[in-house]
Design an enzyme around this catalytic site. Structure first.
Site, PDB file in Angstrom:
ATOM      1  N   SER A 100      12.264   5.423 -47.215  1.00 45.96           N
ATOM      2  CA  SER A 100      12.133   6.819 -46.795  1.00 45.96           C
ATOM      3  C   SER A 100      11.350   7.737 -47.717  1.00 45.96           C
ATOM      4  O   SER A 100      11.041   8.866 -47.337  1.00 45.96           O
ATOM      5  CB  SER A 100      13.508   7.432 -46.582  1.00 45.96           C
ATOM      6  OG  SER A 100      13.961   7.077 -45.306  1.00 45.96           O
ATOM      7  N   LYS A 112      14.892  17.684 -50.511  1.00 40.96           N
ATOM      8  CA  LYS A 112      15.340  17.109 -49.230  1.00 40.96           C
ATOM      9  C   LYS A 112      16.765  17.570 -48.938  1.00 40.96           C
ATOM     10  O   LYS A 112      17.588  17.682 -49.849  1.00 40.96           O
ATOM     11  CB  LYS A 112      15.277  15.577 -49.323  1.00 40.96           C
ATOM     12  CG  LYS A 112      15.574  14.840 -48.022  1.00 40.96           C
ATOM     13  CD  LYS A 112      15.360  13.330 -48.208  1.00 40.96           C
ATOM     14  CE  LYS A 112      15.659  12.548 -46.934  1.00 40.96           C
ATOM     15  NZ  LYS A 112      15.410  11.093 -47.111  1.00 40.96           N
ATOM     16  N   SER A 145      12.541   8.752 -43.728  1.00 38.79           N
ATOM     17  CA  SER A 145      13.231   9.962 -43.358  1.00 38.79           C
ATOM     18  C   SER A 145      12.856  11.205 -44.176  1.00 38.79           C
ATOM     19  O   SER A 145      13.184  12.317 -43.755  1.00 38.79           O
ATOM     20  CB  SER A 145      14.738   9.737 -43.481  1.00 38.79           C
ATOM     21  OG  SER A 145      15.099   9.503 -44.824  1.00 38.79           O
TER      22      SER A 145
HETATM   23  N1  GLN Z   1      13.848   3.746 -41.874  1.00 36.08           N
HETATM   24  C1  GLN Z   1      14.917   3.187 -42.641  1.00 36.08           C
HETATM   25  C2  GLN Z   1      16.234   3.449 -41.961  1.00 36.08           C
HETATM   26  O1  GLN Z   1      16.235   4.131 -40.977  1.00 36.08           O
HETATM   27  C3  GLN Z   1      14.924   3.753 -44.036  1.00 36.08           C
HETATM   28  C4  GLN Z   1      15.566   5.060 -44.143  1.00 36.08           C
HETATM   29  C5  GLN Z   1      15.722   5.536 -45.549  1.00 36.08           C
HETATM   30  O2  GLN Z   1      15.131   4.987 -46.486  1.00 36.08           O
HETATM   31  N2  GLN Z   1      16.568   6.537 -45.714  1.00 36.08           N
HETATM   32  O3  GLN Z   1      17.241   2.966 -42.364  1.00 36.08           O
END
Ligand code: GLN
Length: 489
Positions: free
Chosen positions: A178, A79, A154
């Protein structure tokens, strides 16, 4: 068996037995990339030359009888919020468009030491803020099961890459779901480890008290094997912990007779689609058939989870993202008058809308007039949520929950209404607030064929229980083909 249909462990075994070379594995990944990448847009960068070089090196070692790890020679995607020495690391943000770190993240050093081959950097929501990978400043990754849909986020690039056979394994990061939610949307498996199990050194921070790197793969065994490589105490991350139980693969016994499973009834009350609910209830039945006991219990703090998470995550983000000011990293606005104007223009142009929304929200809840009313209250709420989970784990070995209330939404649907999008994280955020481990694995498909994921949550440091429960379900369910194998990408 064709290479691309193998799991990472099947592949590494074949590499060890010299039936397949690491170079062949890498070439097979590149041919999948050539086939699907135009459609999925999973990668921001692909390391064609270097990957082959690394693979050659591993092949040479294996010919000499040197096996660096059980995953030596296996291609892995990373990532783009994880630093690789000399490689562009953008967090899918314009503000880091030219940022090239001068060091490896700890997890990257570990991949290298394990003889794994890095294929490239995967797309993500900007600074990991989002649930769809649509907030990337560079491209929209598409779900390999249906390219009109998002891959989740994400870590959407990492999960789409594995689902499309464009990687055998990938690294994701999970701050509020995410890894687990995009794994569910893409029909792959992903683990968010207990906080502190994997070093965050070299992971560009979103919310430091919640962030954790973890593996994404085709099944539980592959993820467990990669987690064994990633996990371990690191002096460079003061929150990393020393654990003596990192032999995660030993827990994949598939034996759940007598295991006590708790299910929070509030999770099935509202907002969940009928199809996701039905397939989750089927999975519960499977556990009962295998001899586990399943009990519903009440988790009273459910309605506070999303507000507490978004207040804490945004507060930490606003502070973590202060460093991107046009001086130290990457992008700087070309036109400005004086220092303050330079900061202002750089940050206005460099950050996307979602990131700016969160910086503002975070600065607001930390400001002196509102600190007590919001931030402090969120921290107290977090303590209550933790207390409820601690009590639950005195009764249950693991907690089962859906991974997301619905299957992958269409591209363009979610960002119209950020608040509704935030609510979609309801099943995943508490795990981060409490530092717990969680795994997401496929448990069915909806009528359009999109994967449905379920989540197994363990108590602190209880990865083994969670892996045991996951392996049992997998044995019962049978192999869950990837999108590429089904020819749907
Ligand atoms: N969707 C959640 C957020 O936007 C989780 C994102 C993540 O785990 N990086 O904060």
């Amino acid at each position: 068996m064709e290479i691309e249909k193998m799991t990472a462990l099947e592949l590494s075994k074949a590499i060890r037995e010299r039936k397949i070379s690491s170079c062949e594995a890498v070439k097979s990944v590149f041919s999948q990339i050539d086939k699907w990448e135009d459609k999925t847009q999973s990668y921001l960068d692909i390391y064609r030359k270097e990957a082959l070089k690394e693979a050659e090196q591993t092949d040479k070692e294996i010919a000499e009888g040197i096996f660096r790890s059980p995953l030596a020679g296996v291609p892995v995607a990373v990532k783009d919020n994880i630093c690789i020495n000399g490689k562009r690391t953008t967090c899918a943000s314009k503000i880091l468009e030219n940022f090239v770190p001068a060091y490896d993240a700890e997890v990257i050093s570990r991949l290298r030491a394990a003889g794994m081959v890095m294929i490239g950097k995967t797309n993500m929501d900007e600074f990991a803020m989002g649930s769809t990978t649509e907030t990337s400043a560079y491209q929209t990754t598409r779900n390999p099961w249906n390219t009109a849909c998002v891959p989740g986020g994400s870590s959407g690039g990492s999960c789409a890459a594995v689902a499309a056979g464009e990687a055998f394994l990938a690294l994701g990061s999970d701050t509020g779901g995410s890894i687990r939610q995009p794994s569910a949307f893409c029909g792959v498996t992903g683990i968010k480890p207990t906080y502190g199990t994997v070093s965050r050194y070299g992971l560009i921070a979103y919310a430091s008290s919640l962030d954790q790197i973890g593996p994404v793969g085709k099944n539980t065994a592959d993820c467990a094997a990669l987690l064994e490589i990633l996990a371990g105490k690191d002096q460079k991350d003061s929150t990393s912990i020393k654990r003596g139980d990192l032999d995660f693969s030993s827990a994949l016994t598939g034996e759940v007779k007598g295991m006590k499973i708790g299910v929070p009834e509030e999770f099935l009350a509202e907002g969940i689609t009928e199809e996701v609910k039905a397939s989750f209830l089927e999975a519960l039945k499977a556990y009962e058939t295998m001899g586990a006991s399943v009990e519903f219990f009440s988790l009273k703090t459910v309605k506070y989870m999303i507000p507490a998470y978004y207040i804490i995550a945004c507060a930490e983000a606003s502070s973590n993202l202060e460093r991107f000011d046009g001086v130290k990293y990457g992008f700087r606005a070309s036109d400005y008058e004086g220092l303050h104007d330079m900061y202002k223009r750089t940050r206005s142009l460099g950050f996307g809308e979602e990131v700016k929304r969160r910086i503002m929200l975070g600065s607001f809840v930390l400001s002196s007039g509102y600190y007590d009313a919001y931030y402090l209250k969120a921290l107290r709420t977090k303590a209550l949520i933790q207390r409820e989970f601690t009590a639950a784990f005195q009764k249950y070995d693991v907690i089962l929950a859906p991974a997301a209330p619905y299957t992958a939404p269409r591209i363009g649907e979610s960002l119209k209404d950020p608040l509704t999008m935030y609510l979609g994280d309801i099943y995943t955020v508490a795990v981060n607030l409490c530092g717990l481990p969680g795994i997401s694995l496929p448990c069915g498909r909806d009528r359009e064929g999109l994967p449905i994921g379920m989540q197994i949550i363990g108590g602190l440091l209880q990865e083994k229980k969670l892996l045991c429960a996951a392996s049992a379900y997998e044995a019962y369910r049978g192999r869950f083909e990837t999108a590429a194998e089904r020819g749907m990408a």
